[in-house]
Design an enzyme around this catalytic site. Structure first.
Site, mmCIF file in Angstrom:
data_model
loop_
_atom_site.group_PDB
_atom_site.id
_atom_site.type_symbol
_atom_site.label_atom_id
_atom_site.label_comp_id
_atom_site.label_asym_id
_atom_site.label_seq_id
_atom_site.Cartn_x
_atom_site.Cartn_y
_atom_site.Cartn_z
ATOM 1 N N ILE A 1 75.039 34.337 38.315
ATOM 2 C CA ILE A 1 75.472 33.332 37.343
ATOM 3 C C ILE A 1 76.044 33.999 36.100
ATOM 4 C CG2 ILE A 1 74.752 31.398 35.891
ATOM 5 C CD1 ILE A 1 72.516 30.896 38.006
ATOM 6 N N ASP B 1 70.574 43.264 30.756
ATOM 7 C CA ASP B 1 69.819 43.019 31.978
ATOM 8 C C ASP B 1 69.293 44.368 32.460
ATOM 9 O OD1 ASP B 1 68.858 42.571 34.578
ATOM 10 O OD2 ASP B 1 70.277 40.934 34.911
ATOM 11 N N ARG C 1 65.875 28.660 31.990
ATOM 12 C CA ARG C 1 64.569 28.011 31.940
ATOM 13 C C ARG C 1 64.209 27.694 30.496
ATOM 14 N NH1 ARG C 1 65.404 27.099 36.435
ATOM 15 N NH2 ARG C 1 64.146 27.527 38.292
ATOM 16 N N ASP D 1 70.368 22.821 28.944
ATOM 17 C CA ASP D 1 70.234 22.143 30.235
ATOM 18 C C ASP D 1 68.823 22.273 30.790
ATOM 19 O OD1 ASP D 1 71.447 20.722 32.514
ATOM 20 O OD2 ASP D 1 71.100 22.594 33.619
ATOM 21 N N GLU E 1 59.653 19.131 31.357
ATOM 22 C CA GLU E 1 60.635 18.287 32.043
ATOM 23 C C GLU E 1 59.908 17.270 32.925
ATOM 24 O OE1 GLU E 1 63.381 20.821 34.098
ATOM 25 O OE2 GLU E 1 64.130 21.735 32.267
ATOM 26 N N HIS F 1 68.895 19.194 33.072
ATOM 27 C CA HIS F 1 68.686 20.261 34.057
ATOM 28 C C HIS F 1 69.485 20.011 35.341
ATOM 29 C CE1 HIS F 1 65.649 23.650 35.112
ATOM 30 N NE2 HIS F 1 66.857 23.890 35.616
ATOM 31 N N ILE F 2 70.779 19.732 35.150
ATOM 32 C CA ILE F 2 71.649 19.438 36.281
ATOM 33 C C ILE F 2 72.735 20.502 36.467
ATOM 34 C CG2 ILE F 2 71.288 16.947 36.449
ATOM 35 C CD1 ILE F 2 74.184 18.527 34.462
ATOM 36 N N GLY F 3 72.573 21.654 35.794
ATOM 37 C CA GLY F 3 73.576 22.704 35.920
ATOM 38 C C GLY F 3 73.856 23.084 37.358
#
Length: 305
Positions: free
Chosen positions: A149, A168, A226, A250, A255, A274-276
């Site tokens: 991503i 990262d 998250r 998102d 939730e 949270h619909i990504g």
């Protein structure tokens, strides 16, 4: 096979032909999952919603694999699974395009005042003479997490002439578009920060009063990963004080978001539920990958249908 949702893509179901598939429903609780495990003793669980903990595993002695319908496995007790010899697998990358596009949509909505201007237009206003938005070209985007991503977001940002820096500790062979930096540089140098890392106990609340205070004034925060990565109280205060220009979120600490959450009354925080990763295409890709991952473990374990 237990699916912790009300449905699964037909293409995924076709792969599971020969298995009895039991659905947990739209919003199963952890207790619901335990009860279904006790009633059906599944050999595999495909996780879309709800948590799967030690109690569910103990209620399903035949369980061999827990397969995530997506990439984030923080709702699965991986330590408990490992202790019981249960494999945990994820559909890594299956929703990468969907989530990356959502992250970029939220970033653009923040810097271009999309929601505010739409509201003004619908109310009959014409703000051409007074409104000025921000260009992303020439700005620095800081990415935390450089998996499938994060790398897609980086490509999109680079195509818009943004400088892309990323942190990262596990990433290797980064493309030229991403300059690898330490986490301190993300806070210090970014005009916008987008989160694309899994949630761990080590990074929980990593966006907090202290780290936001180290950011450039007017930074934009985007989170399609998250909710637990962000101290929500600190973010709200930073937005209200102008340290954060806007946030596009998102995912959230709790939730579904409860009515009256302070984010709901803050115009400079743009929200999506949270619909990504929830697109028609990703729904199929994640379902197929989750089914294939579960079947691969079952074949290895030679579990009969």
């Amino acid at each position: 096979m237990l699916v912790t949702a009300a449905d699964l893509a037909p293409q995924a179901l076709a792969l599971l032909d020969g298995y009895d598939v039991v659905y947990a429903g739209r919003t199963p609780s952890e207790e619901d999952i335990v009860a279904l495990c006790r009633a059906h003793d599944p050999v595999a669980i495909i996780v879309r919603y709800s948590k799967v903990g030690a109690a569910a595993m103990d209620a399903a002695p035949s369980l061999k694999v827990i397969s995530k319908h997506g990439s984030g496995t923080d709702t699965i007790d991986k330590q408990a699974a490992q202790a019981r010899g249960i494999a945990v697998v994820a559909a890594a990358g299956a929703n990468a395009a969907a989530v990356a596009e959502q992250a970029m949509a939220l970033l653009l909505a923040c810097v271009k005042s999309v929601v505010a201007l739409d509201g003004r237009m619908h109310a009959g206003h014409w703000d051409k003479a007074t409104h000025k938005s921000t260009e992303l070209a020439g700005k620095t985007l800081g990415l935390v997490g450089l998996g499938a991503i994060g790398r897609r977001v980086a490509r999109m940002a680079a195509s818009m002439d943004m400088r892309v820096i990323g942190f990262d500790p596990y990433a290797r062979d980064l493309p030229e578009a991403i300059q690898a930096v330490d986490l301190d540089a993300i806070w210090r140098e970014s005009d916008a920060i987008s989160l694309h890392c899994p949630l761990t106990e080590e990074n929980r609340g990593m966006v907090n009063a202290e780290t936001l205070g180290r950011c450039r004034r007017g930074v934009v925060i985007v989170n399609t990963a998250r909710g637990g990565l962000i101290d929500e109280t600190a973010l709200l205060q930073a937005v209200r004080q102008g340290q954060v220009l806007a946030a596009g979120l998102d995912s959230f600490a709790t939730e579904p978001m409860h009515a009256g959450h302070p984010f709901q009354s803050e115009p400079n925080i743009i929200l999506s539920p949270h619909i990504g990763g929830v697109t028609r295409e990703a729904y199929v890709k994640m379902g197929v990958a989750a089914a294939e991952n579960a079947l691969a473990v079952l074949r290895q374990a030679a579990v009969p249908h």
